[in-house]
Design a protein around this motif. Sequence first.
Motif, PDB file in Angstrom:
ATOM      1  N   SER A  53       0.190  -0.783   0.573  1.00  0.00           N
ATOM      2  CA  SER A  53       0.228   0.321  -0.152  1.00  0.00           C
ATOM      3  C   SER A  53       0.833   1.269   0.091  1.00  0.00           C
ATOM      4  N   ASP A  54       2.084   1.461   0.387  1.00  0.00           N
ATOM      5  CA  ASP A  54       2.840   2.325   1.078  1.00  0.00           C
ATOM      6  C   ASP A  54       3.643   2.899  -0.751  1.00  0.00           C
ATOM      7  N   PHE A  55       3.764   1.513  -1.653  1.00  0.00           N
ATOM      8  CA  PHE A  55       4.639   1.353  -2.249  1.00  0.00           C
ATOM      9  C   PHE A  55       2.964   1.976  -3.558  1.00  0.00           C
ATOM     10  N   LEU A  56       2.027   2.150  -3.393  1.00  0.00           N
ATOM     11  CA  LEU A  56       1.221   2.044  -4.363  1.00  0.00           C
ATOM     12  C   LEU A  56       0.996   3.579  -4.448  1.00  0.00           C
ATOM     13  N   MET A  57       0.460   4.204  -3.191  1.00  0.00           N
ATOM     14  CA  MET A  57       0.071   5.141  -3.055  1.00  0.00           C
ATOM     15  C   MET A  57       1.773   6.414  -2.998  1.00  0.00           C
ATOM     16  N   LEU A  58       3.150   6.314  -2.845  1.00  0.00           N
ATOM     17  CA  LEU A  58       3.315   6.206  -3.240  1.00  0.00           C
ATOM     18  C   LEU A  58       3.818   7.098  -4.689  1.00  0.00           C
ATOM     19  N   SER A  59       3.443   5.843  -5.615  1.00  0.00           N
ATOM     20  CA  SER A  59       3.460   5.887  -6.943  1.00  0.00           C
ATOM     21  C   SER A  59       2.121   7.359  -7.367  1.00  0.00           C
ATOM     22  N   TYR A  60       1.298   6.993  -6.705  1.00  0.00           N
ATOM     23  CA  TYR A  60       0.257   7.920  -7.474  1.00  0.00           C
ATOM     24  C   TYR A  60       0.793   9.652  -7.140  1.00  0.00           C
ATOM     25  N   ASN A  61       2.186   9.910  -6.507  1.00  0.00           N
ATOM     26  CA  ASN A  61       2.370  11.186  -6.428  1.00  0.00           C
ATOM     27  C   ASN A  61       3.144  11.767  -7.607  1.00  0.00           C
ATOM     28  N   PRO A  62       4.360  10.639  -8.273  1.00  0.00           N
ATOM     29  CA  PRO A  62       4.295  11.257  -9.998  1.00  0.00           C
ATOM     30  C   PRO A  62       3.357  11.209 -10.975  1.00  0.00           C
ATOM     31  N   LEU A  63       2.573  10.439 -10.391  1.00  0.00           N
ATOM     32  CA  LEU A  63       1.497  10.813 -11.063  1.00  0.00           C
ATOM     33  C   LEU A  63       0.925  12.781 -11.699  1.00  0.00           C
ATOM     34  N   ARG A  64       0.508  12.817 -10.519  1.00  0.00           N
ATOM     35  CA  ARG A  64      -0.154  14.162 -10.392  1.00  0.00           C
ATOM     36  C   ARG A  64       0.825  14.815 -10.124  1.00  0.00           C
ATOM     37  N   ALA A  65       2.023  15.407  -9.723  1.00  0.00           N
ATOM     38  CA  ALA A  65       2.899  15.834  -9.897  1.00  0.00           C
ATOM     39  C   ALA A  65       3.267  16.694 -11.543  1.00  0.00           C
ATOM     40  N   ALA A  66       3.428  15.314 -11.945  1.00  0.00           N
ATOM     41  CA  ALA A  66       4.233  15.426 -13.917  1.00  0.00           C
ATOM     42  C   ALA A  66       2.985  16.036 -14.548  1.00  0.00           C
ATOM     43  N   GLY A  67       2.021  15.958 -13.911  1.00  0.00           N
ATOM     44  CA  GLY A  67       0.560  16.645 -15.128  1.00  0.00           C
ATOM     45  C   GLY A  67       0.263  15.071 -15.537  1.00  0.00           C
ATOM     46  N   PHE A  68       0.568  14.083 -15.451  1.00  0.00           N
ATOM     47  CA  PHE A  68       0.411  12.976 -16.608  1.00  0.00           C
ATOM     48  C   PHE A  68      -1.449  12.823 -16.642  1.00  0.00           C
ATOM     49  N   LEU A  69      -2.034  13.068 -15.078  1.00  0.00           N
ATOM     50  CA  LEU A  69      -3.656  13.017 -15.042  1.00  0.00           C
ATOM     51  C   LEU A  69      -4.190  13.705 -15.653  1.00  0.00           C
ATOM     52  N   GLU A  70      -3.680  15.119 -16.010  1.00  0.00           N
ATOM     53  CA  GLU A  70      -4.553  16.319 -16.442  1.00  0.00           C
ATOM     54  C   GLU A  70      -4.345  15.861 -17.983  1.00  0.00           C
ATOM     55  N   ARG A  71      -3.330  15.635 -18.566  1.00  0.00           N
ATOM     56  CA  ARG A  71      -2.924  15.397 -19.952  1.00  0.00           C
ATOM     57  C   ARG A  71      -3.601  14.268 -20.371  1.00  0.00           C
ATOM     58  N   VAL A  72      -3.717  13.727 -19.505  1.00  0.00           N
ATOM     59  CA  VAL A  72      -4.973  12.419 -20.231  1.00  0.00           C
ATOM     60  C   VAL A  72      -6.212  12.584 -20.764  1.00  0.00           C
ATOM     61  N   THR A  73      -6.196  13.774 -19.010  1.00  0.00           N
ATOM     62  CA  THR A  73      -7.651  14.080 -19.177  1.00  0.00           C
ATOM     63  C   THR A  73      -7.934  14.815 -20.279  1.00  0.00           C
ATOM     64  N   LYS A  74      -6.932  16.554 -20.367  1.00  0.00           N
ATOM     65  CA  LYS A  74      -7.249  17.183 -21.689  1.00  0.00           C
ATOM     66  C   LYS A  74      -7.091  16.427 -22.837  1.00  0.00           C
ATOM     67  N   SER A  75      -6.276  15.900 -22.443  1.00  0.00           N
ATOM     68  CA  SER A  75      -6.420  14.874 -24.050  1.00  0.00           C
ATOM     69  C   SER A  75      -7.903  14.012 -24.829  1.00  0.00           C
ATOM     70  N   THR A  76      -8.036  13.567 -23.464  1.00  0.00           N
ATOM     71  CA  THR A  76      -9.413  12.684 -24.323  1.00  0.00           C
ATOM     72  C   THR A  76     -10.517  13.724 -23.693  1.00  0.00           C
ATOM     73  N   THR A  77     -10.355  14.579 -23.495  1.00  0.00           N
ATOM     74  CA  THR A  77     -12.003  15.900 -23.417  1.00  0.00           C
ATOM     75  C   THR A  77     -12.039  16.462 -24.903  1.00  0.00           C
ATOM     76  N   ARG A  78     -13.408  15.972 -25.635  1.00  0.00           N
ATOM     77  CA  ARG A  78     -13.710  16.853 -26.858  1.00  0.00           C
ATOM     78  C   ARG A  78     -13.848  18.425 -26.383  1.00  0.00           C
ATOM     79  N   PRO A  79     -13.787  19.220 -27.226  1.00  0.00           N
ATOM     80  CA  PRO A  79     -13.362  21.152 -27.418  1.00  0.00           C
ATOM     81  C   PRO A  79     -15.122  21.206 -27.042  1.00  0.00           C
ATOM     82  N   GLY A  80     -14.942  22.409 -26.339  1.00  0.00           N
ATOM     83  CA  GLY A  80     -16.511  22.718 -26.535  1.00  0.00           C
ATOM     84  C   GLY A  80     -17.280  22.607 -25.353  1.00  0.00           C
TER      85      GLY A  80
END
Length: 168
Positions: free
Chosen positions: A141-168
């Motif tokens: 569980s510590d490994f998985l919790m620590l693995s989430y931090n780089p996903l968020r900090a690098a902007g990966f989640l936001e970029r995936v969301t932006k790339s998969t959201t239709r404009p408008g």
Amino acid sequence: MDEDRAAEIAATFQRIRRPLQWPMENFRRQRVSNRRFVGFRFSRVRRSARAGFAFGFALNEDSLPAIREPPEVVAYAFVDPENSALHRALVEGRASAVRRLVTSSERMGFPFEFHSDGPVVAVRHRSLRRVPKEIFVLVASDFLMLSYNPLRAAGFLERVTKSTTRPG
């Protein structure tokens, strides 16, 4: 899968369920359970392509790139299919979302390994083969919790969301 490990894996997911629930609300959650991998995939879709990340346990050496001593706790980013426009947008280029994830995770001390070939594009893993039963859940569980931090900090989640959201 060894029954003792099955109970420990279930306890690990129970332990991390609440802390990781709200950040993943914009991603479709899919439980995966087979002889090679047990875990959850969080994804978003653009046309026929899918991108996101997964947390879980690799049970065989051939389940994911770089797995050497199963069972291993893993966190990985994926973009499927490999030759899609979404794959090019998120993986290729020096400033792509996946390369930023790899670079940021190295700086944070929680490195993801880059894999340009195939749908699994970045992997972080740790073998639990020799971890005593008494601390298996804590280590995983510590490994998985620590693995989430780089996903968020690098902007990966936001970029995936932006790339998969239709404009408008």
